[in-house]
Enzyme design. Structure first.
Site, PDB file in Angstrom:
ATOM      1  N   HIS A  55      -0.915   4.061  -0.458  1.00 20.78           N
ATOM      2  CA  HIS A  55       0.293   4.764  -1.098  1.00 20.78           C
ATOM      3  C   HIS A  55       0.119   6.267  -0.970  1.00 20.78           C
ATOM      4  CE1 HIS A  55      -0.446   0.942  -3.442  1.00 20.78           C
ATOM      5  NE2 HIS A  55       0.556   1.290  -4.076  1.00 20.78           N
ATOM      6  N   LYS A  97      -0.488   9.381  -5.909  1.00 19.10           N
ATOM      7  CA  LYS A  97      -0.916   8.469  -6.777  1.00 19.10           C
ATOM      8  C   LYS A  97      -2.477   8.866  -7.275  1.00 19.10           C
ATOM      9  CE  LYS A  97      -1.463   3.383  -6.760  1.00 19.10           C
ATOM     10  NZ  LYS A  97      -0.790   3.407  -8.147  1.00 19.10           N
TER      11      LYS A  97
END
Length: 265
Positions: free
Chosen positions: A153, A157
């Site tokens: 990600h 995040k």
């Protein structure tokens, strides 16, 4: 026509949800909520699209009154505050927020006795199809195959592994009649020894602007089966959420998943 309220209206996901709601026949934007002090407060919710919706962005949860459903992809503390108000007002919820602790999950379950809730680690239709495929694969590849889950990600995040990666691990563990917490290997460092059979390993990568890549590897003797999902646009989460909102129409209570929404259970 579901009347939809959206939390986190000035964020990336909030804007995706607003745009998708305005573009989807049969859905109406009822309210747009943001955190107190947000510079977006008072603006029309569709200003970023260069148009008007007639719905101003506000921070007063009283705006939820009259909504059929609130879609929430914010943070656990914000979502739980919204959950309490929705329970009071009888407003159903779509919860895409991740990172809840046990108490948070219990609060959602308790609220589902009063309102209808769809909660999922991932609202993507494709990802939820992958959950089904993983269940089938795990039942077939249940002997002599090692399972590893790799996710990547964007650098912003804050939790790892991702909620979607955990849900993928849970799908495999359920197919094996196991509890994920009992067989998961969350990280490896140093002299770890040989891999233990029947465990599920996780690896989390962070960097750049990656929206979400997930691969589950079934590694066996002489072959490797990989099931991968890659998200290239956040609109997939918005479209899945609206599908869930339409699923909840007419439901007064209950706790559902995207597997229920898609008829995969």
């Amino acid at each position: 026509m579901p009347r939809i309220a959206i939390a986190g209206a000035s964020g990336r996901m909030g804007r995706m949800l607003i745009e998708a709601t305005l573009q989807t026949p049969g859905c109406a934007l009822h309210a747009a909520l943001d955190r107190p002090g947000s510079p977006a407060l008072g603006q029309d919710a569709a200003l970023f699209l260069g148009r008007t919706s007639g719905v101003p962005i506000g921070d007063d949860l009283a705006a939820l009154a009259g909504a059929d459903v609130l879609i929430d992809f914010t943070r656990p503390e914000g979502t739980l505050a919204h959950l309490a108000r929705c329970r009071e007002l009888g407003v159903n919820m779509i919860i895409g927020t991740t990172g809840f602790d046990e108490a948070g999950r219990a609060a959602i379950e308790a609220a589902s006795a009063k309102i209808a809730i769809v909660s999922a680690y991932n609202m993507s239709v494709g990802v939820n199809l992958v959950f089904k495929l993983l269940s089938v694969a795990a039942k077939v590849l249940n002997q002599g195959y090692d399972v590893e889950i790799v996710e990547m990600h964007h650098k912003h995040k804050v939790d790892a592994p991702s909620g979607t990666a955990i849900a993928m691990g849970e799908a495999v563990a359920r197919a094996w009649d196991e509890e994920l917490k009992e067989i998961a290997t969350w990280s490896r460092e140093g002299i770890t020894g040989e891999r233990q059979p029947g465990t599920i390993g996780f690896a989390a990568l962070r960097g750049g602007d990656v929206i979400g890549d997930h691969t589950v590897v079934f590694a066996g003797p002489g072959e490797r089966v990989e099931i991968t999902h890659k998200a290239s646009n956040r609109t997939i989460y918005a479209q899945g959420s609206l599908r869930a909102a339409q699923f909840l129409a007419g439901r007064s209570h209950g706790h559902f998943t995207m597997q229920d929404v898609l008829g995969l259970n």
